[in-house]
Design an enzyme around this catalytic site. Structure first.
Site, PDB file in Angstrom:
ATOM      1  N   HIS A 226      13.368-102.799  68.965  1.00 45.26           N
ATOM      2  CA  HIS A 226      13.140-103.865  69.177  1.00 45.26           C
ATOM      3  C   HIS A 226      12.599-104.916  70.371  1.00 45.26           C
ATOM      4  CE1 HIS A 226      17.031-103.099  72.258  1.00 45.26           C
ATOM      5  NE2 HIS A 226      16.723-104.600  72.693  1.00 45.26           N
TER       6      HIS A 226
ATOM      7  N   ASP B 156      15.464 -96.754  67.187  1.00 40.01           N
ATOM      8  CA  ASP B 156      14.641 -97.792  68.350  1.00 40.01           C
ATOM      9  C   ASP B 156      14.226 -97.712  69.436  1.00 40.01           C
ATOM     10  OD1 ASP B 156      15.251-100.681  69.068  1.00 40.01           O
ATOM     11  OD2 ASP B 156      16.933-100.255  70.155  1.00 40.01           O
TER      12      ASP B 156
ATOM     13  N   SER C  62      16.863-103.642  78.018  1.00 44.89           N
ATOM     14  CA  SER C  62      16.588-103.037  76.429  1.00 44.89           C
ATOM     15  C   SER C  62      14.979-101.498  77.026  1.00 44.89           C
ATOM     16  CB  SER C  62      16.338-103.831  75.582  1.00 44.89           C
ATOM     17  OG  SER C  62      17.792-104.128  74.508  1.00 44.89           O
TER      18      SER C  62
END
Length: 305
Positions: free
Chosen positions: A150, A180, A257
């Site tokens: 993402h 992911d 992230s």
């Protein structure tokens, strides 16, 4: 539950800067509810008998309250001065000029958190996509970098910034939306420091950990905590599949992230991916990382293909 946007997990990247399609939204403070005013008290029995109550006195303004407090302090101080004059026989001690300070220098305990951070930081990169930022870390000497799918968000090219300030263009080798995860590759792999990958199967609740990345674009940010739970089922990726994750109370925010979650030996045990938060976003001490055992298998498959 885990915040989602367009059926996606509330990932801790800065995708909100691209209009809120992903991530936690623009950071903001907590919402405060105005306190409800208390209803007026009911009059006691016999009210209205006898003289009318005095008119209420208006509350003094803040400046007046402060001034009154200062005047009272001055009067009390004057009284204290008189008392001191009367007790002139009692010796008065002078205030210390300076408090003693340690001269031991920086803490250099072997295995300390600062040593772990210094060991891992050269392997961590900030990933810039032009519409937001995330994090990643070098996984081999040939220039491969692991991050979240993402973070790259379907792009084929991104920029990475190393801990020493070097900037390089990186190709997106491949992505696994379900897990992911994405792998990047930089052409010039000289002077890269691969992170040491640990074994998430060996992780236990209570283990001390560090989360390293670029929250809100602040590159090289290090936060500490413990492993709060293992095998926590969390919906990852665009499919919303329930996959297990490591839970930690180390502070994770938008931009973390793809960064590493490392143990007390500086070994990567997870890929920081998502947080649980209240309305408005931000860390409340419930973060999730993809276990490195699964992440490494996915990375190897992406590189092979």
């Amino acid at each position: 539950m885990v915040n989602t946007t367009n059926h996606r997990t509330a990932y801790d990247d800065d995708a909100a800067a691209r209009g809120g399609a992903l991530g936690l939204g623009r950071p903001r403070g907590p919402d405060f509810l105005p306190g409800a005013s208390a209803p007026p008290a009911a009059p006691p029995p016999g009210a209205g008998v006898g003289p009318a109550p005095a008119a209420p006195v208006a509350a003094p303004r803040r400046g007046r309250v402060l001034l009154t407090a200062a005047l009272v302090a001055a009067v009390v101080g004057g009284g204290a001065g008189v008392a001191g004059a009367r007790l002139g026989a009692e010796p008065q001690r002078a205030a210390p000029v300076a408090l003693p300070r340690s001269t031991a220098g920086p803490v250099t305990v072997p295995g300390g958190l600062s040593g772990i951070a210094a060991q891992v930081l050269p392997s961590v990169v900030s990933v810039e996509t032009g519409g937001g930022n995330g994090s990643g870390f070098v996984i081999d000497a040939t220039g491969h970098i692991l991050t979240n799918a993402h973070v790259v968000d379907g792009r084929t090219q991104v920029s990475v910034v190393f801990d020493d300030g070097r900037r390089a263009s990186a190709e997106v080798v491949g992505s696994d939306e379900t897990n992911d995860l994405a792998v990047l590759a930089v052409r010039d792999a000289t002077a890269l420091t691969p992170a040491v990958l640990g074994r998430s199967a060996d992780v236990a609740v209570g283990d001390q950990v560090l989360a390293i990345g670029s929250p809100l674009g602040l590159q090289g940010t290090v936060t500490s905590g413990i492993v709060s739970a293992v095998d926590r089922e969390v919906p990852f990726g665009g499919s919303g599949a329930g996959l297990t994750a490591l839970q930690t109370d180390a502070s994770i925010n938008p931009g973390n992230s793809g960064g590493p979650l490392v143990n007390a030996r500086g070994e990567v045990i997870g890929v920081n991916t998502a947080i649980l938060s209240r309305r408005g976003g931000g860390s409340i001490g419930i973060g999730f990382a993809i276990p490195i055992d699964r992440a490494a298998d996915v990375a190897e498959r992406i590189i092979r293909n």
